[in-house]
Design an enzyme around this catalytic site. Structure first.
Site: not given
Ligand SMILES: NC(=O)c1ccc[n+]([C@@H]2O[C@H](COP(=O)([O-])OP(=O)(O)OC[C@H]3O[C@@H](n4cnc5c(N)ncnc54)[C@H](O)[C@@H]3O)[C@@H](O)[C@H]2O)c1
Length: 254
Positions: A153, A160
Site C-alpha cells: 500500500y 491515508k
C-alpha cells in the site's frame, strides 16, 4: 421515511458501479436524499453509470487538482440544490511508482500527487462546499486503516495516515459551524482504485480469513451504509471519528 429524508448530498468518486461512491449515492437516494454527483475525467462514463441510480442525478466535473473546478464548485452545485447537508469524499489516487513495494524509490513528485489527490483534497472539497453548508451538515471520507504499515500500500498508506489527521483538524475547525467530519475505514473492495494497486491480491487472500465477521470483497454496501448513517441525524455528537467497516480486522492481532 428514510434516514436522509429531505437532505441534499454531494457524492464525489463515482467511476463504475463497483465504486464505493455508487453504493453511497444509491443508498442515499433510497433513504430520501437528493443527490448531486461529481465525476473526474471520464464524465460520459460517470453519466452512464449515474443512469443506473434509482433517480436521475446531475454529474458535475471535479478534478481536485484543478483550482478553478474547486472555486466554482459551490456555484455549480447551487444550480441543482439550494444547499448541502452532506458531502462524500470518495477520492483516491497514487501513481504506480508510489504503490506495490517501491516505497524507498518513489519520487517526491509522485508522492506529492498522491497526497494532493488523496489527502489535501479532503480539506479542499470541504472548504469548497462551505458556502452551501450554512446550516451545518456532515462531511464523510473513505479511509483505509493507516495505523500500521501494510504490504504494497506504500505511499497510499502515508496519504491515508494524513487523511486521518486531516479528518481530526477539519473536525476541530468546522465544529463551530455545526459541521461534523468523519471517516469510514473500509476493508479491501474490488474497485478500479483497488485493481490499480499491484499486489492487491495479498489483501484479498488474507482479509476474509482474518475478519471475525468475514468479509465480502465485492460488497460495497456495508461501507456505504456507514457513510449514509454518518450523514444522518443519528450521529449528532460524533466528529473527528473513524468508523471501521472491515469485518473487524482492525481489532485483531497476529
Ligand atoms: N477499494 C478499496 O479496497 C478501498 C478500501 C478503503 C478505502 N477506499 C477508498 O475509497 C475511496 C473510493 O475508492 P473506490 O475503491 O471506490 O475506487 P474507485 O476507483 O471507484 O474510486 C476512486 C475515485 O477517485 C476519483 N479520482 C481520482 N483522481 C481524482 C481527481 N484528481 N479528482 C477527483 N476525483 C478523482 C476517480 O475518478 C474515482 O471515481 C478512495 O478514497 C479509496 O482510497 C477504498
Amino acid at each position: 421515511m428514510g434516514i436522509l429524508e429531505g437532505k441534499r448530498i454531494l457524492v464525489t468518486g463515482v467511476l463504475t458501479d463497483a465504486s464505493i461512491a455508487f453504493s453511497v449515492a444509491k443508498l442515499a437516494q433510497e433513504e430520501g436524499a437528493t443527490v448531486v454527483l461529481t465525476g473526474f475525467g471520464r464524465l460520459s462514463l460517470v453519466e452512464r453509470i449515474a443512469k443506473r441510480l434509482p433517480s436521475p442525478a446531475p454529474v458535475l466535473e471535479l478534478d481536485v487538482q484543478n483550482t478553478e473546478h474547486l472555486d466554482t464548485l459551490a456555484a455549480r452545485v447551487g444550480e441543482h440544490v439550494d444547499g448541502l447537508d452532506g458531502v462524500v469524499h470518495s477520492i483516491g489516487f497514487a501513481p504506480q511508482s508510489a504503490l506495490g513495494g517501491n516505497f524507498l524509490n518513489t519520487s517526491w513528485d509522485d508522492v506529492a500527487t498522491a497526497l494532493q489527490v488523496s489527502t489535501y483534497s479532503f480539506k479542499s472539497l470541504a472548504v469548497a462546499c462551505l458556502p452551501l453548508m450554512k446550516e451545518g451538515g456532515a462531511v464523510v471520507g473513505l479511509d483505509f486503516d493507516a495505523s500500521k504499515a501494510w504490504p504494497v500500500y506504500d505511499w497510499m498508506g502515508v496519504a491515508k495516515a494524513g487523511l486521518e489527521s486531516c479528518n481530526r483538524y477539519l473536525a476541530r475547525d468546522l465544529g463551530k459551524q455545526n459541521i461534523r467530519v468523519n471517516l469510514v475505514a473500509a476493508g479491501p473492495l474490488r474497485t478500479m482504485a483497488a485493481k490499480s494497486i499491484p499486489g492487491f491480491k495479498e489483501f484479498e487472500d488474507s482479509w476474509p480469513e482474518k475478519a471475525p465477521l468475514g468479509w465480502d470483497l465485492s460488497d460495497t454496501v456495508p461501507a456505504a451504509r456507514a457513510c449514509v448513517a454518518l450523514m444522518s441525524d443519528w450521529f449528532p455528537a460524533t466528529t473527528g471519528e473513524i468508523v471501521h467497516v472491515d469485518g473487524g480486522v482492525h481489532a485483531i492481532g497476529g
